[in-house]
Design an enzyme around this catalytic site. Structure first.
Site, PDB file in Angstrom:
ATOM      1  N   SER A  52       0.840  -1.185   0.000  1.00 45.08           N
ATOM      2  CA  SER A  52       0.000   0.000   0.000  1.00 45.08           C
ATOM      3  C   SER A  52       0.881   1.243   0.000  1.00 45.08           C
ATOM      4  CB  SER A  52      -0.969  -0.041   1.186  1.00 45.08           C
ATOM      5  OG  SER A  52      -2.004   0.902   1.044  1.00 45.08           O
ATOM      6  N   GLU A  65      -9.356  -5.400  -3.766  1.00 42.63           N
ATOM      7  CA  GLU A  65      -8.724  -4.321  -3.014  1.00 42.63           C
ATOM      8  C   GLU A  65      -9.730  -3.395  -2.335  1.00 42.63           C
ATOM      9  OE1 GLU A  65      -5.554  -3.951  -2.525  1.00 42.63           O
ATOM     10  OE2 GLU A  65      -4.405  -4.764  -4.203  1.00 42.63           O
ATOM     11  N   HIS A 118      -7.703  -5.754   0.510  1.00 44.11           N
ATOM     12  CA  HIS A 118      -6.465  -4.981   0.537  1.00 44.11           C
ATOM     13  C   HIS A 118      -5.623  -5.373   1.747  1.00 44.11           C
ATOM     14  CE1 HIS A 118      -3.886  -1.546  -0.287  1.00 44.11           C
ATOM     15  NE2 HIS A 118      -4.039  -1.100   0.954  1.00 44.11           N
TER      16      HIS A 118
END
Length: 541
Positions: free
Chosen positions: A220, A345, A441
């Site tokens: 991320s 995600e 995610h």
């Protein structure tokens, strides 16, 4: 006879202890600041060093300055406890899975942690440096999910690092740019990461690591950071491989001038600068503005910023140009690369998508994409409310993550001389949340680190997948190639074949993953670039 038996038993016991591997590195370890003593990991063949300062505390006059070297110490420093966490707001309850309870928050937070399986400083093992995620506003290197022991047992020296977050790591202001010596501000978090990598270059050999085989990897915002470091001339030579998990910055980036304007507004509203002298009516000097801002309590600045996510900027120093331009010109740090993203995600990042209906989704598409909306709706249709929700999440994944990661792989192989490897993570962690969150995610983190600390009913399939992924990652750190003879072969990425390795219930190679959507976003961002270029040309006239 009895004495001889006792001697034999003692010899066997010593041999057993030796073969099982006692503490990896003999303490104390000498680094440039002094001597360090660590602790044993859960297994005796890994030594752990927590809370090692790699830079001076960025407090007082050092707030919003490039990191300074850490101070030396006398005697042996006990590296047995994690440091403070950098100032941040906690995750909301819905996202608490990403991070357990934090230690005390402080601006004195520039520390790193090391897990080493080396038997001596001469082992020269590959080094893996983890940059945590959290939108550049949250996160902590000592989170249990990032425990480096499983990767260390596979043969890597593991490092996790803290860096300044939010307003402390990304605040830009004309006065800060003026005093910097580089006419730049707003990239302190990235300078922290560079300082940590410089520390690793100078010191990791003492822990049995090889400074010529350093892999940076992150997820991320940590992946955004890897992307920036691969583009930044300041990071040249500090790492030899890179892994990005769900995060790149090839879409348009904010300029320093734009960030400085935002900084001025923030300074005026949340942390007002000193007023002008009533007699002279002079504006406060830059030094007075900075003195006031640096005197503000950290809590006050944090509340004033109120940012969930921040992004790196083109500051002219850490990033002399935007990342897309740097890669297009072949100016990036040319190293082997692994990049990829997860199948779902958006389920945790954009939970509001589950409440959409077809009319809302369609209206949003036309508002955002204008003349290109019809093309997008052919790929992501909304004939029903259920289909609209599915299309929303697919489009979110493809634009925010899939396009960035495929672009990163393509530009690396197009303008560089090193291989790239693309992956897709589709395994749904088991449990009641599986149907709703799916391969959400950051869900790959448990597998990359082999930690499995999240409260899910993990299965043998998860442990086997993790065993494979940790092997791919450590193989890559060792040689720049993730493959070995025991694993499914991961092909080098080529835009013509467009192949990716899927990490799912099975591990398999697939071609043209989400191709229609990613191709659409290629044309979309190209149109934005052309419009920006035309606007600049018109302004110049």
């Amino acid at each position: 006879m009895r004495t001889r038996s006792v001697v034999v038993l003692l010899a066997v016991a010593v041999l057993a202890l030796t073969s099982s591997g006692v503490a990896a590195i003999t303490d104390p370890v000498r680094v440039e600041q002094g001597l360090l003593a660590g602790t044993s990991g859960s297994s005796a063949d890994v030594r752990v060093y927590r809370g090692i300062p790699f830079a001076a505390p960025p407090v007082g006059d050092l707030r919003w300055k490039a990191p300074e070297p850490a101070a030396k110490w006398q005697g042996v420093r006990q590296a047995s406890e994690f440091s403070n966490a950098c100032w941040q707001t906690p995750y909301p309850a819905a996202a608490a899975i990403y991070q357990a309870k934090l230690p005390p928050l402080s601006e004195d937070c520039l520390y790193l942690n090391i897990w080493t399986p080396a038997k001596s400083a001469k082992d020269r093992l590959p080094v893996m440096v983890w940059i945590h995620g959290g939108g550049f506003t949250r996160g902590f290197a000592g989170t249990r999910s990032y425990d480096g022991e499983a990767l260390a047992r596979k043969g890597a020296v593991m490092v996790t690092i803290n860096y300044r977050l939010g307003i402390f790591g990304f605040f830009a202001h004309p006065a800060l740019s003026a005093e910097s010596g580089h006419h730049a501000s707003g990239s302190y978090a990235l300078l922290d990461q560079i300082a940590a990598l410089q520390w690793v270059q100078k010191n990791i050999a003492a822990f049995g690591g090889d400074p010529t085989r350093v892999t940076i990897f992150g997820e991320s915002a940590g992946s955004w950071a890897v992307n920036v470091l691969m583009a930044s001339p300041l990071a040249k030579g500090l790492f030899q491989r890179a892994i990005g998990e769900s995060g790149g910055s090839f879409s348009p980036m904010k300029t320093l001038a734009e960030a400085e304007k935002e900084g001025e507004k923030l300074a005026a509203s949340g942390a007002p600068a000193p007023t002008a002298d009533a007699k002279t009516e002079d504006k406060p000097s830059a030094q007075a503005i900075l003195k006031t801002l640096r005197g503000k309590p950290a809590e006050e600045l944090l509340k004033a910023s109120d940012a969930e996510t921040v992004r790196a900027i083109v500051d002219g120093w850490v990033l002399p140009q935007d990342i897309a331009t740097i890669f297009a010109q072949g100016k990036q740090n040319d190293v082997p690369l692994i990049v990829g993203y997860n199948a779902d995600e958006g389920t945790t990042l954009a939970p509001q998508g589950a409440r959409l209906n077809a009319a809302m989704f369609t209206a949003g598409v036309y508002q955002r994409y204008g003349a290109q909306a019809d093309s997008l709706l052919k790929i992501y249709p909304a004939a029903s409310d259920e289909q609209a929700v599915s299309s929303f999440y697919s489009a979110y994944r493809d634009q925010a993550f899939g396009w960035e990661m495929r672009t990163w792989a393509r530009m690396t192989t197009k303008t560089g001389h090193q291989p790239a490897y693309l992956y897709d993570f589709s395994r749904r962690p088991p449990g009641p949340q599986s149907t709703r969150l799916r391969a959400f995610h950051a869900s790959e983190i448990a597998y990359v680190f082999g930690t499995f600390v999240w409260p899910f009913p993990w299965e043998d399939t998860d442990k086997k997948l993790s065993d494979a992924m940790t092997s791919y990652w450590v193989n890559f750190a060792a040689s720049g190639n993730p493959n070995d003879g025991s694993l499914t072969k991961w092909p080098v990425y080529d835009a013509k074949d467009d192949q990716a390795l899927e990490f799912g219930d099975q591990i398999a190679v697939h071609s043209e993953l989400n191709k229609a959507g990613l191709d659409f976003f290629d044309s979309y961002y190209q149109s934005l670039a052309e419009a920006k270029k035309a606007g600049a040309a018109a302004t110049a006239k």
